[in-house]
Design a protein around this motif. Sequence first.
Motif, PDB file in Angstrom:
ATOM      1  N   ASP A 188       0.800  -1.220   0.000  1.00 21.05           N
ATOM      2  CA  ASP A 188       0.000   0.000   0.000  1.00 21.05           C
ATOM      3  C   ASP A 188       0.836   1.274   0.000  1.00 21.05           C
ATOM      4  O   ASP A 188       0.288   2.366   0.096  1.00 21.05           O
ATOM      5  CB  ASP A 188      -0.926   0.018   1.225  1.00 21.05           C
ATOM      6  N   THR A 189       2.158   1.148  -0.101  1.00 23.06           N
ATOM      7  CA  THR A 189       2.989   2.349  -0.134  1.00 23.06           C
ATOM      8  C   THR A 189       2.801   3.093  -1.458  1.00 23.06           C
ATOM      9  O   THR A 189       2.388   2.511  -2.466  1.00 23.06           O
ATOM     10  CB  THR A 189       4.478   1.994   0.025  1.00 23.06           C
ATOM     11  N   LYS A 190       3.126   4.386  -1.448  1.00 28.29           N
ATOM     12  CA  LYS A 190       3.034   5.160  -2.691  1.00 28.29           C
ATOM     13  C   LYS A 190       3.930   4.580  -3.770  1.00 28.29           C
ATOM     14  O   LYS A 190       3.590   4.603  -4.959  1.00 28.29           O
ATOM     15  CB  LYS A 190       3.429   6.612  -2.430  1.00 28.29           C
ATOM     16  N   SER A 191       5.093   4.064  -3.349  1.00 31.19           N
ATOM     17  CA  SER A 191       6.047   3.537  -4.324  1.00 31.19           C
ATOM     18  C   SER A 191       5.556   2.268  -5.002  1.00 31.19           C
ATOM     19  O   SER A 191       6.140   1.824  -5.988  1.00 31.19           O
ATOM     20  CB  SER A 191       7.395   3.262  -3.647  1.00 31.19           C
ATOM     21  N   ALA A 192       4.472   1.672  -4.467  1.00 31.55           N
ATOM     22  CA  ALA A 192       3.928   0.467  -5.086  1.00 31.55           C
ATOM     23  C   ALA A 192       2.872   0.807  -6.136  1.00 31.55           C
ATOM     24  O   ALA A 192       2.289  -0.075  -6.752  1.00 31.55           O
ATOM     25  CB  ALA A 192       3.316  -0.449  -4.015  1.00 31.55           C
ATOM     26  N   GLY A 193       2.633   2.085  -6.358  1.00 28.95           N
ATOM     27  CA  GLY A 193       1.588   2.508  -7.275  1.00 28.95           C
ATOM     28  C   GLY A 193       2.034   2.573  -8.726  1.00 28.95           C
ATOM     29  O   GLY A 193       3.029   1.967  -9.130  1.00 28.95           O
ATOM     30  N   ASP A 194       1.303   3.357  -9.492  1.00 28.10           N
ATOM     31  CA  ASP A 194       1.545   3.494 -10.925  1.00 28.10           C
ATOM     32  C   ASP A 194       2.869   4.226 -11.168  1.00 28.10           C
ATOM     33  O   ASP A 194       3.061   5.350 -10.693  1.00 28.10           O
ATOM     34  CB  ASP A 194       0.393   4.276 -11.554  1.00 28.10           C
ATOM     35  N   THR A 195       3.775   3.588 -11.895  1.00 21.74           N
ATOM     36  CA  THR A 195       5.076   4.214 -12.156  1.00 21.74           C
ATOM     37  C   THR A 195       4.939   5.454 -13.041  1.00 21.74           C
ATOM     38  O   THR A 195       5.858   6.280 -13.085  1.00 21.74           O
ATOM     39  CB  THR A 195       6.033   3.223 -12.833  1.00 21.74           C
ATOM     40  N   ALA A 196       3.809   5.596 -13.722  1.00 21.02           N
ATOM     41  CA  ALA A 196       3.601   6.775 -14.563  1.00 21.02           C
ATOM     42  C   ALA A 196       3.574   8.046 -13.717  1.00 21.02           C
ATOM     43  O   ALA A 196       4.021   9.112 -14.159  1.00 21.02           O
ATOM     44  CB  ALA A 196       2.304   6.646 -15.352  1.00 21.02           C
ATOM     45  N   ASP A 197       3.060   7.950 -12.488  1.00 19.95           N
ATOM     46  CA  ASP A 197       3.044   9.111 -11.603  1.00 19.95           C
ATOM     47  C   ASP A 197       4.462   9.529 -11.250  1.00 19.95           C
ATOM     48  O   ASP A 197       4.783  10.718 -11.199  1.00 19.95           O
ATOM     49  CB  ASP A 197       2.264   8.778 -10.326  1.00 19.95           C
ATOM     50  N   TRP A 198       5.303   8.530 -10.980  1.00 18.38           N
ATOM     51  CA  TRP A 198       6.711   8.830 -10.688  1.00 18.38           C
ATOM     52  C   TRP A 198       7.381   9.499 -11.886  1.00 18.38           C
ATOM     53  O   TRP A 198       8.137  10.447 -11.719  1.00 18.38           O
ATOM     54  CB  TRP A 198       7.457   7.546 -10.337  1.00 18.38           C
ATOM     55  N   GLU A 199       7.104   8.989 -13.071  1.00 12.78           N
ATOM     56  CA  GLU A 199       7.757   9.518 -14.262  1.00 12.78           C
ATOM     57  C   GLU A 199       7.344  10.964 -14.519  1.00 12.78           C
ATOM     58  O   GLU A 199       8.154  11.801 -14.902  1.00 12.78           O
ATOM     59  CB  GLU A 199       7.417   8.654 -15.470  1.00 12.78           C
ATOM     60  N   ARG A 200       6.073  11.286 -14.295  1.00  7.39           N
ATOM     61  CA  ARG A 200       5.612  12.668 -14.469  1.00  7.39           C
ATOM     62  C   ARG A 200       6.348  13.602 -13.512  1.00  7.39           C
ATOM     63  O   ARG A 200       6.767  14.699 -13.894  1.00  7.39           O
ATOM     64  CB  ARG A 200       4.094  12.740 -14.233  1.00  7.39           C
ATOM     65  N   GLU A 201       6.491  13.162 -12.266  1.00  5.98           N
ATOM     66  CA  GLU A 201       7.182  14.005 -11.289  1.00  5.98           C
ATOM     67  C   GLU A 201       8.675  14.098 -11.576  1.00  5.98           C
ATOM     68  O   GLU A 201       9.298  15.124 -11.331  1.00  5.98           O
ATOM     69  CB  GLU A 201       6.937  13.482  -9.866  1.00  5.98           C
ATOM     70  N   ARG A 202       9.248  13.018 -12.074  1.00  9.42           N
ATOM     71  CA  ARG A 202      10.673  13.055 -12.413  1.00  9.42           C
ATOM     72  C   ARG A 202      10.935  14.124 -13.470  1.00  9.42           C
ATOM     73  O   ARG A 202      11.903  14.882 -13.384  1.00  9.42           O
ATOM     74  CB  ARG A 202      11.144  11.693 -12.917  1.00  9.42           C
ATOM     75  N   LYS A 203      10.076  14.201 -14.473  1.00  6.89           N
ATOM     76  CA  LYS A 203      10.238  15.202 -15.526  1.00  6.89           C
ATOM     77  C   LYS A 203      10.051  16.612 -14.974  1.00  6.89           C
ATOM     78  O   LYS A 203      10.771  17.544 -15.358  1.00  6.89           O
ATOM     79  CB  LYS A 203       9.251  14.926 -16.658  1.00  6.89           C
ATOM     80  N   LEU A 204       9.080  16.777 -14.070  1.00  4.63           N
ATOM     81  CA  LEU A 204       8.870  18.090 -13.459  1.00  4.63           C
ATOM     82  C   LEU A 204      10.090  18.486 -12.633  1.00  4.63           C
ATOM     83  O   LEU A 204      10.527  19.648 -12.671  1.00  4.63           O
ATOM     84  CB  LEU A 204       7.627  18.054 -12.570  1.00  4.63           C
ATOM     85  N   MET A 205      10.648  17.522 -11.905  1.00  2.00           N
ATOM     86  CA  MET A 205      11.838  17.789 -11.103  1.00  2.00           C
ATOM     87  C   MET A 205      13.006  18.211 -11.993  1.00  2.00           C
ATOM     88  O   MET A 205      13.733  19.165 -11.689  1.00  2.00           O
ATOM     89  CB  MET A 205      12.220  16.548 -10.296  1.00  2.00           C
ATOM     90  N   GLN A 206      13.182  17.522 -13.115  1.00  2.00           N
ATOM     91  CA  GLN A 206      14.251  17.868 -14.041  1.00  2.00           C
ATOM     92  C   GLN A 206      14.073  19.286 -14.578  1.00  2.00           C
ATOM     93  O   GLN A 206      15.037  20.062 -14.665  1.00  2.00           O
ATOM     94  CB  GLN A 206      14.290  16.870 -15.192  1.00  2.00           C
ATOM     95  N   GLN A 207      12.839  19.644 -14.930  1.00  2.00           N
ATOM     96  CA  GLN A 207      12.570  20.975 -15.465  1.00  2.00           C
ATOM     97  C   GLN A 207      12.896  22.064 -14.449  1.00  2.00           C
ATOM     98  O   GLN A 207      13.466  23.106 -14.792  1.00  2.00           O
ATOM     99  CB  GLN A 207      11.097  21.080 -15.884  1.00  2.00           C
ATOM    100  N   LYS A 208      12.544  21.815 -13.200  1.00  2.00           N
ATOM    101  CA  LYS A 208      12.787  22.831 -12.166  1.00  2.00           C
ATOM    102  C   LYS A 208      14.266  22.951 -11.830  1.00  2.00           C
ATOM    103  O   LYS A 208      14.813  24.054 -11.731  1.00  2.00           O
ATOM    104  CB  LYS A 208      11.986  22.481 -10.907  1.00  2.00           C
ATOM    105  N   LEU A 209      14.920  21.812 -11.644  1.00  2.00           N
ATOM    106  CA  LEU A 209      16.294  21.844 -11.157  1.00  2.00           C
ATOM    107  C   LEU A 209      17.314  22.189 -12.240  1.00  2.00           C
ATOM    108  O   LEU A 209      18.411  22.653 -11.924  1.00  2.00           O
ATOM    109  CB  LEU A 209      16.651  20.501 -10.522  1.00  2.00           C
TER     110      LEU A 209
END
Length: 244
Positions: A188-209
């Motif tokens: 039930d952890t967040k990390s066990a969810g849809d990897t697409a959510d992680w990928e969206r945030e990874r791209k947002l993180m890259q854009q910001k940083l």
Amino acid sequence: MLSVLDQGYPNLEYIVLDGGSTDGSVDLIKRYAHRLSHWSSGPDGGQVEAINNGIDESTGLVIGYLNSDDYYLPGALERAAVTFEASDKLWAVGASVFTGERSAEVGYTKSRWVPSLPAGPRSHWLLYQWSFPQPSSFWRRELFERAGPFDTDFRYCFDTEHALRCLLEGFEPEMIEADLAARFLHLDTKSAGDTADWERERKLMQQKLRQRLTPLERARYASELVLERSGIYKLLNRSADPAS
């Protein structure tokens, strides 16, 4: 909670923030309320906002936070305190061990998550989403004052974004070669969810940083991003692996 309270650390300020749980958490918190510095339960803006609020409410010079699934190992707070006494760095990271039904799925170093600094040029830090053992991490309050709080635009990789932001500002952590906490992995952890959510945030993180890179680093990052998204880097990395 007991992993914190049973540390026996003499100068502990323990704040518990609950997002209005209806699973019995409040009854459990009330049982130990007399040993807490502060606690509250009610609707909030999510995990990241709650952590930032807890940091703002606290008064200590050294800060750590635990998600409800994780716990400290004996002596963790003492080891962190000793580390800061001997170092002028603004944060410190120890190792974490994995436990729970999903621990066998973890692709880190077997049953342990060992801290390390990101390798290669700074553009790689963003491309390959360097991360660290968050449950075993502690920060001086000064770091949040200088680098800012956790970014509420993120739900999954807010801790990674903050760590990379600190590194890009020149704040490297002190490494603690000891197991300080356990990360409990379950379905039930967040990390066990849809990897697409992680990928969206990874791209947002890259854009910001990427804005924190120098012009030359941004140019290198842009060219490497094309290679990474085309899969060429993955192919090259695999070819360089003696085990492949």
